[in-house]
Scaffold this motif. Structure first.
Motif, PDB file in Angstrom:
ATOM      1  N   ARG A 285     -14.742  -8.419   7.047  1.00  0.00           N
ATOM      2  CA  ARG A 285     -15.421  -7.382   6.268  1.00  0.00           C
ATOM      3  C   ARG A 285     -16.769  -7.104   6.904  1.00  0.00           C
ATOM      4  O   ARG A 285     -17.565  -8.015   7.087  1.00  0.00           O
ATOM      5  CB  ARG A 285     -15.592  -7.942   4.871  1.00  0.00           C
ATOM      6  N   ARG A 286     -17.022  -5.839   7.243  1.00  0.00           N
ATOM      7  CA  ARG A 286     -18.297  -5.421   7.828  1.00  0.00           C
ATOM      8  C   ARG A 286     -18.989  -4.485   6.839  1.00  0.00           C
ATOM      9  O   ARG A 286     -18.441  -3.478   6.425  1.00  0.00           O
ATOM     10  CB  ARG A 286     -18.056  -4.683   9.141  1.00  0.00           C
ATOM     11  N   SER A 287     -20.219  -4.821   6.463  1.00  0.00           N
ATOM     12  CA  SER A 287     -21.009  -3.948   5.591  1.00  0.00           C
ATOM     13  C   SER A 287     -21.655  -2.885   6.475  1.00  0.00           C
ATOM     14  O   SER A 287     -22.692  -3.116   7.089  1.00  0.00           O
ATOM     15  CB  SER A 287     -22.079  -4.747   4.842  1.00  0.00           C
ATOM     16  N   VAL A 288     -21.026  -1.723   6.539  1.00  0.00           N
ATOM     17  CA  VAL A 288     -21.507  -0.635   7.393  1.00  0.00           C
ATOM     18  C   VAL A 288     -22.812  -0.081   6.835  1.00  0.00           C
ATOM     19  O   VAL A 288     -23.793   0.063   7.547  1.00  0.00           O
ATOM     20  CB  VAL A 288     -20.441   0.478   7.519  1.00  0.00           C
ATOM     21  N   SER A 289     -22.816   0.248   5.554  1.00  0.00           N
ATOM     22  CA  SER A 289     -24.050   0.695   4.896  1.00  0.00           C
ATOM     23  C   SER A 289     -24.299  -0.246   3.727  1.00  0.00           C
ATOM     24  O   SER A 289     -23.657  -0.139   2.701  1.00  0.00           O
ATOM     25  CB  SER A 289     -23.924   2.140   4.411  1.00  0.00           C
ATOM     26  N   PRO A 290     -25.184  -1.200   3.895  1.00  0.00           N
ATOM     27  CA  PRO A 290     -25.413  -2.165   2.826  1.00  0.00           C
ATOM     28  C   PRO A 290     -25.850  -1.478   1.539  1.00  0.00           C
ATOM     29  O   PRO A 290     -26.519  -0.444   1.577  1.00  0.00           O
ATOM     30  CB  PRO A 290     -26.545  -3.037   3.374  1.00  0.00           C
ATOM     31  N   PRO A 291     -25.459  -2.046   0.404  1.00  0.00           N
ATOM     32  CA  PRO A 291     -25.890  -1.450  -0.865  1.00  0.00           C
ATOM     33  C   PRO A 291     -27.396  -1.575  -1.020  1.00  0.00           C
ATOM     34  O   PRO A 291     -28.022  -2.423  -0.395  1.00  0.00           O
ATOM     35  CB  PRO A 291     -25.151  -2.281  -1.906  1.00  0.00           C
ATOM     36  N   HIS A 292     -27.934  -0.730  -1.833  1.00  0.00           N
ATOM     37  CA  HIS A 292     -29.371  -0.722  -2.101  1.00  0.00           C
ATOM     38  C   HIS A 292     -29.548  -0.531  -3.602  1.00  0.00           C
ATOM     39  O   HIS A 292     -28.805   0.245  -4.203  1.00  0.00           O
ATOM     40  CB  HIS A 292     -30.034   0.412  -1.312  1.00  0.00           C
ATOM     41  N   PRO A 293     -30.482  -1.209  -4.233  1.00  0.00           N
ATOM     42  CA  PRO A 293     -30.622  -1.116  -5.679  1.00  0.00           C
ATOM     43  C   PRO A 293     -30.777   0.313  -6.202  1.00  0.00           C
ATOM     44  O   PRO A 293     -30.351   0.614  -7.306  1.00  0.00           O
ATOM     45  CB  PRO A 293     -31.880  -1.937  -5.985  1.00  0.00           C
TER      46      PRO A 293
END
Length: 191
Positions: free
Chosen positions: A101-109
């Motif tokens: 699993r690669r987080s391409v665009s990490p989540p942001h609050p």
């Protein structure tokens, strides 16, 4: 820093974050075990960094804490950057299942969506008992290979270029029937 040192550091940060989440809620290991179905000793070893969680166990923990896997993995990083070069994207691998699993665009609050790239080896299967956040929307876009996704009691077979969109309210299952691995893009949109 060498790649193995970076992985060790990420594993220790993940262990600390999981221990912190449990402490924030005031849960004992027994209470968390009851919520996740994971043994008390496994949870203790994961929180001490002695054992790396599998995809399934991390999924159960995310459900208990009301987080997506991407969000949890991003929480162990420093402030998420606006630009994430390919070489800096968080990659997590569960060799026991054959899942990467690669987080391409990490989540942001402050944002509701994230993009993840995933691969499953031929024959690999990942099952989640519950969504980490009920009602979250997912879009699965297959780039290579094929995958069978079961959601809401219905199984969908996707091939290259196919896209499945759904809201997640119950169990889900991803299975790569082979003969080659499947690579897909997952877009997660929080409710």
């Amino acid at each position: 820093m060498r790649e193995d040192e970076e992985a060790e550091t990420a594993d220790s940060r993940l262990a600390a974050r999981l221990a912190g989440l449990r402490a924030e809620r005031g849960w004992s290991l027994d209470e968390l075990s009851g919520l996740t179905g994971l043994s008390r000793s496994t949870l203790s070893r994961v929180e001490r960094g002695e054992l790396s969680p599998t995809a399934a166990s991390l999924g159960r923990l995310c459900t208990a804490y009301g987080r997506t896997m991407s969000r949890l993995l991003t929480e162990i990083e420093a402030e998420p950057p606006l630009l994430v070069p390919a070489g800096s994207q968080q990659v997590w691998h569960d060799a026991s299942v054959g899942f990467t699993r690669r987080s391409v665009s990490p989540p942001h609050p402050g944002l509701r969506a994230e993009v993840v790239e995933a691969t499953l080896d031929p024959g690999a299967e990942i099952a989640y008992e519950d969504p980490p956040v009920p009602g979250m929307e997912q879009h699965v876009w297959v780039r290579e290979g094929s995958v069978r996704i079961t959601v809401g009691g219905t199984t969908h077979t996707l091939g290259p270029g196919d896209c499945l969109r759904f809201r997640l309210h119950g169990p889900s299952r991803f299975h790569c029937p082979g003969p080659e691995r499947v690579r897909y893009v997952l877009m997660i949109v929080m409710p």
